[in-house]
Write a protein that holds these residues in place. Structure first.
Motif, PDB file in Angstrom:
ATOM      1  N   THR A 155       0.840  -1.179   0.000  1.00 11.74           N
ATOM      2  CA  THR A 155       0.000   0.000   0.000  1.00 11.74           C
ATOM      3  C   THR A 155       0.886   1.244   0.000  1.00 11.74           C
ATOM      4  O   THR A 155       2.055   1.179   0.361  1.00 11.74           O
ATOM      5  CB  THR A 155      -0.923   0.036   1.240  1.00 11.74           C
ATOM      6  OG1 THR A 155      -0.119   0.094   2.407  1.00 11.74           O
ATOM      7  CG2 THR A 155      -1.853  -1.166   1.281  1.00 11.74           C
ATOM      8  N   CYS A 156       0.293   2.350  -0.366  1.00 10.53           N
ATOM      9  CA  CYS A 156       1.028   3.613  -0.344  1.00 10.53           C
ATOM     10  C   CYS A 156       0.072   4.699   0.125  1.00 10.53           C
ATOM     11  O   CYS A 156      -1.050   4.811  -0.377  1.00 10.53           O
ATOM     12  CB  CYS A 156       1.575   3.939  -1.725  1.00 10.53           C
ATOM     13  SG  CYS A 156       2.781   5.297  -1.726  1.00 10.53           S
ATOM     14  N   SER A 157       0.525   5.491   1.087  1.00  9.25           N
ATOM     15  CA  SER A 157      -0.315   6.552   1.622  1.00  9.25           C
ATOM     16  C   SER A 157       0.560   7.636   2.223  1.00  9.25           C
ATOM     17  O   SER A 157       1.562   7.342   2.891  1.00  9.25           O
ATOM     18  CB  SER A 157      -1.238   5.968   2.700  1.00  9.25           C
ATOM     19  OG  SER A 157      -1.985   6.987   3.314  1.00  9.25           O
ATOM     20  N   ALA A 158       0.194   8.881   1.996  1.00  5.39           N
ATOM     21  CA  ALA A 158       0.874  10.040   2.584  1.00  5.39           C
ATOM     22  C   ALA A 158       2.383  10.010   2.358  1.00  5.39           C
ATOM     23  O   ALA A 158       3.167  10.330   3.246  1.00  5.39           O
ATOM     24  CB  ALA A 158       0.549  10.153   4.065  1.00  5.39           C
ATOM     25  N   GLY A 159       2.802   9.595   1.181  1.00  7.47           N
ATOM     26  CA  GLY A 159       4.219   9.611   0.833  1.00  7.47           C
ATOM     27  C   GLY A 159       5.031   8.475   1.428  1.00  7.47           C
ATOM     28  O   GLY A 159       6.256   8.537   1.483  1.00  7.47           O
TER      29      GLY A 159
ATOM     30  N   SER B 124       7.835  -1.821   8.403  1.00  6.99           N
ATOM     31  CA  SER B 124       7.675  -0.372   8.565  1.00  6.99           C
ATOM     32  C   SER B 124       7.522   0.261   7.193  1.00  6.99           C
ATOM     33  O   SER B 124       8.134  -0.191   6.222  1.00  6.99           O
ATOM     34  CB  SER B 124       8.898   0.230   9.255  1.00  6.99           C
ATOM     35  OG  SER B 124       9.045  -0.303  10.543  1.00  6.99           O
ATOM     36  N   PRO B 125       6.709   1.316   7.104  1.00  9.50           N
ATOM     37  CA  PRO B 125       6.558   1.995   5.818  1.00  9.50           C
ATOM     38  C   PRO B 125       7.885   2.616   5.355  1.00  9.50           C
ATOM     39  O   PRO B 125       8.694   3.067   6.175  1.00  9.50           O
ATOM     40  CB  PRO B 125       5.543   3.091   6.099  1.00  9.50           C
ATOM     41  CG  PRO B 125       4.893   2.723   7.391  1.00  9.50           C
ATOM     42  CD  PRO B 125       5.881   1.904   8.143  1.00  9.50           C
ATOM     43  N   ALA B 126       8.107   2.633   4.055  1.00  8.25           N
ATOM     44  CA  ALA B 126       9.298   3.249   3.464  1.00  8.25           C
ATOM     45  C   ALA B 126       8.889   4.569   2.823  1.00  8.25           C
ATOM     46  O   ALA B 126       7.863   4.651   2.140  1.00  8.25           O
ATOM     47  CB  ALA B 126       9.911   2.329   2.430  1.00  8.25           C
ATOM     48  N   SER B 127       9.685   5.581   3.030  1.00  5.42           N
ATOM     49  CA  SER B 127       9.389   6.908   2.482  1.00  5.42           C
ATOM     50  C   SER B 127       9.475   6.907   0.958  1.00  5.42           C
ATOM     51  O   SER B 127      10.334   6.250   0.370  1.00  5.42           O
ATOM     52  CB  SER B 127      10.375   7.925   3.042  1.00  5.42           C
ATOM     53  OG  SER B 127      10.237   9.161   2.379  1.00  5.42           O
ATOM     54  N   CYS B 128       8.600   7.690   0.352  1.00  2.08           N
ATOM     55  CA  CYS B 128       8.639   7.878  -1.111  1.00  2.08           C
ATOM     56  C   CYS B 128       9.591   9.017  -1.477  1.00  2.08           C
ATOM     57  O   CYS B 128       9.613   9.464  -2.628  1.00  2.08           O
ATOM     58  CB  CYS B 128       7.248   8.191  -1.635  1.00  2.08           C
ATOM     59  SG  CYS B 128       6.065   6.838  -1.503  1.00  2.08           S
ATOM     60  N   GLY B 129      10.343   9.502  -0.524  1.00  5.79           N
ATOM     61  CA  GLY B 129      11.234  10.631  -0.783  1.00  5.79           C
ATOM     62  C   GLY B 129      10.400  11.876  -1.026  1.00  5.79           C
ATOM     63  O   GLY B 129       9.525  12.204  -0.237  1.00  5.79           O
ATOM     64  N   LEU B 130      10.612  12.575  -2.113  1.00  5.55           N
ATOM     65  CA  LEU B 130       9.887  13.801  -2.426  1.00  5.55           C
ATOM     66  C   LEU B 130       8.671  13.558  -3.319  1.00  5.55           C
ATOM     67  O   LEU B 130       8.006  14.496  -3.744  1.00  5.55           O
ATOM     68  CB  LEU B 130      10.827  14.807  -3.091  1.00  5.55           C
ATOM     69  CG  LEU B 130      11.984  15.292  -2.220  1.00  5.55           C
ATOM     70  CD1 LEU B 130      12.934  16.177  -3.029  1.00  5.55           C
ATOM     71  CD2 LEU B 130      11.464  16.037  -1.009  1.00  5.55           C
ATOM     72  N   TYR B 131       8.371  12.273  -3.602  1.00  3.97           N
ATOM     73  CA  TYR B 131       7.281  11.916  -4.504  1.00  3.97           C
ATOM     74  C   TYR B 131       6.011  11.556  -3.735  1.00  3.97           C
ATOM     75  O   TYR B 131       6.066  11.010  -2.639  1.00  3.97           O
ATOM     76  CB  TYR B 131       7.684  10.732  -5.387  1.00  3.97           C
ATOM     77  CG  TYR B 131       8.805  11.068  -6.327  1.00  3.97           C
ATOM     78  CD1 TYR B 131       8.548  11.568  -7.596  1.00  3.97           C
ATOM     79  CD2 TYR B 131      10.135  10.908  -5.945  1.00  3.97           C
ATOM     80  CE1 TYR B 131       9.577  11.907  -8.467  1.00  3.97           C
ATOM     81  CE2 TYR B 131      11.165  11.244  -6.802  1.00  3.97           C
ATOM     82  CZ  TYR B 131      10.889  11.738  -8.052  1.00  3.97           C
ATOM     83  OH  TYR B 131      11.903  12.074  -8.903  1.00  3.97           O
TER      84      TYR B 131
ATOM     85  N   THR C  26       5.228  -2.558   1.887  1.00  6.12           N
ATOM     86  CA  THR C  26       5.164  -3.771   1.079  1.00  6.12           C
ATOM     87  C   THR C  26       5.021  -4.958   2.029  1.00  6.12           C
ATOM     88  O   THR C  26       5.901  -5.211   2.853  1.00  6.12           O
ATOM     89  CB  THR C  26       6.439  -3.923   0.224  1.00  6.12           C
ATOM     90  OG1 THR C  26       6.581  -2.737  -0.560  1.00  6.12           O
ATOM     91  CG2 THR C  26       6.357  -5.139  -0.684  1.00  6.12           C
ATOM     92  N   TYR C  27       3.892  -5.636   1.922  1.00  6.03           N
ATOM     93  CA  TYR C  27       3.607  -6.789   2.772  1.00  6.03           C
ATOM     94  C   TYR C  27       4.110  -8.047   2.079  1.00  6.03           C
ATOM     95  O   TYR C  27       4.088  -8.158   0.855  1.00  6.03           O
ATOM     96  CB  TYR C  27       2.105  -6.907   3.024  1.00  6.03           C
ATOM     97  CG  TYR C  27       1.541  -5.713   3.758  1.00  6.03           C
ATOM     98  CD1 TYR C  27       1.548  -5.674   5.146  1.00  6.03           C
ATOM     99  CD2 TYR C  27       1.010  -4.628   3.058  1.00  6.03           C
ATOM    100  CE1 TYR C  27       1.030  -4.576   5.818  1.00  6.03           C
ATOM    101  CE2 TYR C  27       0.494  -3.531   3.723  1.00  6.03           C
ATOM    102  CZ  TYR C  27       0.504  -3.502   5.106  1.00  6.03           C
ATOM    103  OH  TYR C  27       0.001  -2.430   5.773  1.00  6.03           O
ATOM    104  N   SER C  28       4.551  -9.020   2.891  1.00  2.00           N
ATOM    105  CA  SER C  28       4.987 -10.297   2.326  1.00  2.00           C
ATOM    106  C   SER C  28       4.671 -11.412   3.322  1.00  2.00           C
ATOM    107  O   SER C  28       4.555 -11.175   4.517  1.00  2.00           O
ATOM    108  CB  SER C  28       6.485 -10.273   2.024  1.00  2.00           C
ATOM    109  OG  SER C  28       7.216 -10.063   3.221  1.00  2.00           O
ATOM    110  N   CYS C  29       4.543 -12.604   2.783  1.00  2.00           N
ATOM    111  CA  CYS C  29       4.299 -13.765   3.634  1.00  2.00           C
ATOM    112  C   CYS C  29       5.612 -14.191   4.274  1.00  2.00           C
ATOM    113  O   CYS C  29       6.680 -14.093   3.669  1.00  2.00           O
ATOM    114  CB  CYS C  29       3.732 -14.919   2.810  1.00  2.00           C
ATOM    115  SG  CYS C  29       2.082 -14.537   2.170  1.00  2.00           S
ATOM    116  N   ASN C  30       5.535 -14.721   5.506  1.00  2.00           N
ATOM    117  CA  ASN C  30       6.756 -15.134   6.208  1.00  2.00           C
ATOM    118  C   ASN C  30       7.058 -16.615   6.032  1.00  2.00           C
ATOM    119  O   ASN C  30       7.988 -17.139   6.609  1.00  2.00           O
ATOM    120  CB  ASN C  30       6.672 -14.782   7.691  1.00  2.00           C
ATOM    121  CG  ASN C  30       5.612 -15.554   8.433  1.00  2.00           C
ATOM    122  OD1 ASN C  30       4.932 -16.416   7.871  1.00  2.00           O
ATOM    123  ND2 ASN C  30       5.464 -15.238   9.719  1.00  2.00           N
TER     124      ASN C  30
END
Length: 183
Positions: A1-5, A22-29, A9-13
């Protein structure tokens, strides 16, 4: 998912459960659907603290006061005036944000230098009006004709002389009104 920059990325264990990273920043995008954007064509595809440099489709962080700009969205102050990120909106006649116009620093809103009018904001009224002489006054307004500027010729009618009329420096044409000789 992507929200608020930020993109997550979810994955099965491998044990039947989903890892929640943890969410990863989209930088300036901004997000582009469920993923981070990687190019831009308009400012809206960048975070609010950035703008789209369309020449290479890259989001660039807003610039500090005094930096060169072509649009207000490029400046942290939100003001692009006279080609510089300006510390204020700098509106009105005889205000500017470039050193060439004010004698100050690029990016600082100031008064246009006395005797200059680089943006042709002041009217050049006839001297007989004692109003604007076509230049800025150095105090953020259009300059009026200086005290002592001729605004009319001498006349004599009956017992009254209207001496050479002069501007008073405040926009009014005055005379001394001395009496004519008797004869």
């Amino acid at each position: 998912t992507c929200s608020a920059g930020s993109q997550t990325t979810y994955s099965c264990n491998g044990s039947g459960q989903c890892n929640v990273p943890s969410p990863a920043s989209c930088g300036l995008y901004q997000c582009n659907g469920n993923v981070c954007g990687t190019t831009c064509n308009v400012d809206a595809e960048c975070l609010q603290s950035a703008w789209c440099r369309v020449s290479d489709h890259v989001c660039v962080g807003d610039q500090a006061t005094g930096a060169s700009c072509t649009a207000s969205t490029q400046c942290t102050s939100g003001n692009c005036v006279d080609g510089y990120c300006c510390d204020a909106p700098c509106g009105g006649a005889c205000k500017a944000c470039s050193a060439a116009k004010t004698g100050g620093a690029n990016g600082n809103c100031g008064n246009v230098t006395n005797g200059a009018d680089p943006d042709s904001e002041c009217n050049a009224d006839p001297s007989s009006s004692c109003q604007q002489d076509g230049w800025c006054n150095g105090s953020g307004a259009c300059r009026q004709y200086a005290s002592g500027t001729s605004c009319g010729a001498s006349t004599c009618s009956g017992a009254t002389t209207q001496n050479n009329r002069i501007c008073n420096g405040s926009g009014t044409c005055t005379d001394s009104g001395a009496a004519c000789g008797t004869g």
